[in-house]
Write a protein that holds these residues in place. Structure first.
Motif, PDB file in Angstrom:
ATOM      1  N   ASN A   1       0.824  -1.212   0.000  1.00 14.60           N
ATOM      2  CA  ASN A   1       0.000   0.000   0.000  1.00 14.60           C
ATOM      3  C   ASN A   1       0.858   1.261   0.000  1.00 14.60           C
ATOM      4  OD1 ASN A   1      -3.153  -0.426   0.414  1.00 14.60           O
ATOM      5  ND2 ASN A   1      -2.097  -2.094   1.437  1.00 14.60           N
TER       6      ASN A   1
ATOM      7  N   SER B   1       0.791   3.963  -3.134  1.00 14.78           N
ATOM      8  CA  SER B   1       0.046   5.174  -2.791  1.00 14.78           C
ATOM      9  C   SER B   1       0.558   6.354  -3.623  1.00 14.78           C
ATOM     10  CB  SER B   1       0.204   5.487  -1.304  1.00 14.78           C
ATOM     11  OG  SER B   1       1.554   5.800  -1.006  1.00 14.78           O
TER      12      SER B   1
ATOM     13  N   ILE C   1      -6.297   2.745   3.451  1.00 12.48           N
ATOM     14  CA  ILE C   1      -5.456   3.878   3.068  1.00 12.48           C
ATOM     15  C   ILE C   1      -4.308   3.954   4.066  1.00 12.48           C
ATOM     16  CG2 ILE C   1      -5.374   6.362   2.720  1.00 12.48           C
ATOM     17  CD1 ILE C   1      -8.383   6.231   2.112  1.00 12.48           C
TER      18      ILE C   1
ATOM     19  N   CYS D   1       4.292   6.066   5.347  1.00 14.27           N
ATOM     20  CA  CYS D   1       4.901   6.453   4.065  1.00 14.27           C
ATOM     21  C   CYS D   1       6.217   7.196   4.304  1.00 14.27           C
ATOM     22  CB  CYS D   1       3.938   7.329   3.269  1.00 14.27           C
ATOM     23  SG  CYS D   1       2.499   6.461   2.621  1.00 14.27           S
TER      24      CYS D   1
END
Length: 478
Positions: free
Chosen positions: A43, A47, A102, A108
């Motif tokens: 993910n 993203s 999400i 991240c």
């Protein structure tokens, strides 16, 4: 810039742990995935925030500023994006497996820090940062994911009683201190809906023993605030330099000064809805004076120049590509025009020579048609002859088969007739034999009956004689 001149001296916290050499950090586990959960990693990599916005950040300082402005929790998923209701076992949210969602900006940026391959100095700058507790939290989380388990207690030892607060949950509702967060990192594998890398059992036992032998210190907030206010008033009255300058001047007292600062940190900026950096800038200005502002301006100018240079390079590349495309289009147009002219000349030449070619083609086709007709007639004749021969052969075969059938029928009839005659003869012979036997039997039976009659007559006569003799005897006796 939030990362220029706003970090505590790294020597006040760093301790020489086994396996640490120089400024290069060792990596424990998988060197590509940072030991993250595969679903979280996929993910993160897919993203748009990581692929587009974080791709433009190339330096450590830019990433730290991004953490300051964008991170407001340290949970792996954003609030309400991951549904785990009704899932149990390995598909539940506890094990870090199941449906995705999400991914959070914190994870991240954590993986972005991993791609930068941080040094020991940079990592110490993260965990001793004064602007935001979330910068420190990501630094500690980076240590938990990438450093060897034997070195974790050495990294976290000086921060286990840190009272700076932060809200770690997405959507608020889970406020804890830095010390409590580090203790949970060391004693638990679960972190919301993911798992940390496993710690070997002997190392985990030693960590648990140290945690039991070192209970958490509880410091009252009111006393801390009063002490901070008193220190600020004394500094304003005396005009003495801040504690950071004293630590730089006297390196032997750095550890004591830093430990005295840990329970006196400012409360988390998460408490206020607007996270302003005015206080931190004022402190840095008081510490360093106008040099800090100059450094900030230089850094901003440098970043602007870099962005302008990038924009210019992009414009040049676009212009070059456009000019190249235009030149290519012009060449193709010229080629197409020259080709069309050549095609027109070829068409005219073909039209001139077309009549002769057509006549020749017609003659050839006519001869070909005649030859094909002749061949067809020959084929028909040969086929008719072959068919006649086949019919004749079939007729002869039928005749021979009929003759053979007739002969076989006549032979079978004769055989049947002969067999019937032989059977009749045999029957007559058997009848004659039976007759002879019957005659012999009759004769024998007649003889037997005659002999029987004779014997019966003799017996009767003998009986009569006996009766007559008895009568005489009776008369004589009378």
């Amino acid at each position: 810039m939030a990362s220029v001149g706003n970090q505590l001296p790294t020597q006040a916290v760093s301790k020489s742990a086994p396996g640490k050499h120089g400024n290069v950090l060792p990596l424990w586990g998988n060197e590509k995935t940072m030991n993250l959960n595969p679903m979280i990693l996929t993910n993160v990599l897919s993203s748009p925030y990581f692929k587009v916005q974080l791709y433009e950040l190339k330096t450590y300082h830019e990433v730290v500023d991004e953490i300051y402005f964008k991170v407001n929790h340290v949970e792996p998923w954003e609030k309400g994006s991951r549904k785990t209701a009704g899932q149990t076992g390995m598909c539940g949210g506890v094990r870090g497996v199941g449906t995705g969602g999400i991914v959070s900006t914190a994870f991240c940026l954590l993986y972005k820090l991993f791609t930068l391959k941080l040094t020991r100095k940079q990592l110490m700058g993260l965990i001793t940062h004064t602007d935001s507790p979330y910068i420190r939290a990501l630094g500690f989380m980076y240590i938990r994911y990438t450093q060897p388990p034997n070195d974790l207690i050495d990294w976290y030892d000086g921060f286990l009683d840190d009272e700076e607060e932060l809200d770690v949950k997405a959507g608020a509702g889970c406020v804890m201190t830095i010390g409590e967060m580090l203790r949970s990192f060391l004693t638990k594998l679960e972190w919301f809906s993911t798992l940390f890398p496993r710690i070997p059992v002997p190392v985990q036992k030693s960590i648990d023993q140290q945690m039991k032998a070192r209970p958490r210190k509880i410091v009252q907030k009111e006393e801390v605030q009063e002490e901070e206010e008193e220190e600020e008033e004394e500094e304003e009255e005396e005009g003495a330099p801040p504690a950071a300058a004293a630590t730089f001047a006297d390196p032997g007292k750095q550890g004591e000064r830093w430990r005295s600062r840990t329970p006196r940190r400012t409360p988390s900026p998460r408490k206020s809805p607007k996270r302003s950096r005015s206080k931190s800038h004022q402190r840095e200005r008081e510490r360093h004076g106008p040099s800090f502002d100059r450094e900030l301006e230089r850094e901003r100018d440098r970043q602007k120049k870099e962005r302008d240079g990038r924009d210019r390079d992009r414009d040049r590349e676009r212009r070059r590509s456009r000019s190249a495309d235009r030149n290519h289009e012009r060449r193709e147009r010229r080629k197409s025009r020259s080709g069309s002219r050549e095609r027109r000349g070829e068409r005219r030449d073909k039209e001139r020579d077309g009549g002769e070619d057509r006549n020749k083609r017609k003659d050839r086709e006519h001869h070909k048609d005649r030859g094909t007709e002749r061949e067809r007639s020959r084929d028909k004749k040969s086929r008719g002859e072959t068919d006649d021969r086949r019919h004749k052969d079939d007729r002869e075969r039928h005749r021979e088969e009929r003759k053979a059938k007739k002969t076989s029928r006549s032979q079978s009839k004769e055989r049947k007739h002969k067999s019937g005659e032989e059977k009749n003869r045999k029957r007559e012979r058997s009848h004659s034999r039976d007759r002879d036997r019957d005659r012999d039997g009759e004769r024998r039976s007649h003889k037997r009956s005659h002999s029987k009659d004779k014997s019966h007559h003799q017996r009767e006569t003998s009986n009569d004689h006996s009766k007559h003799s008895e009568r005489r005897r009776s008369h004589s006796t009378e």
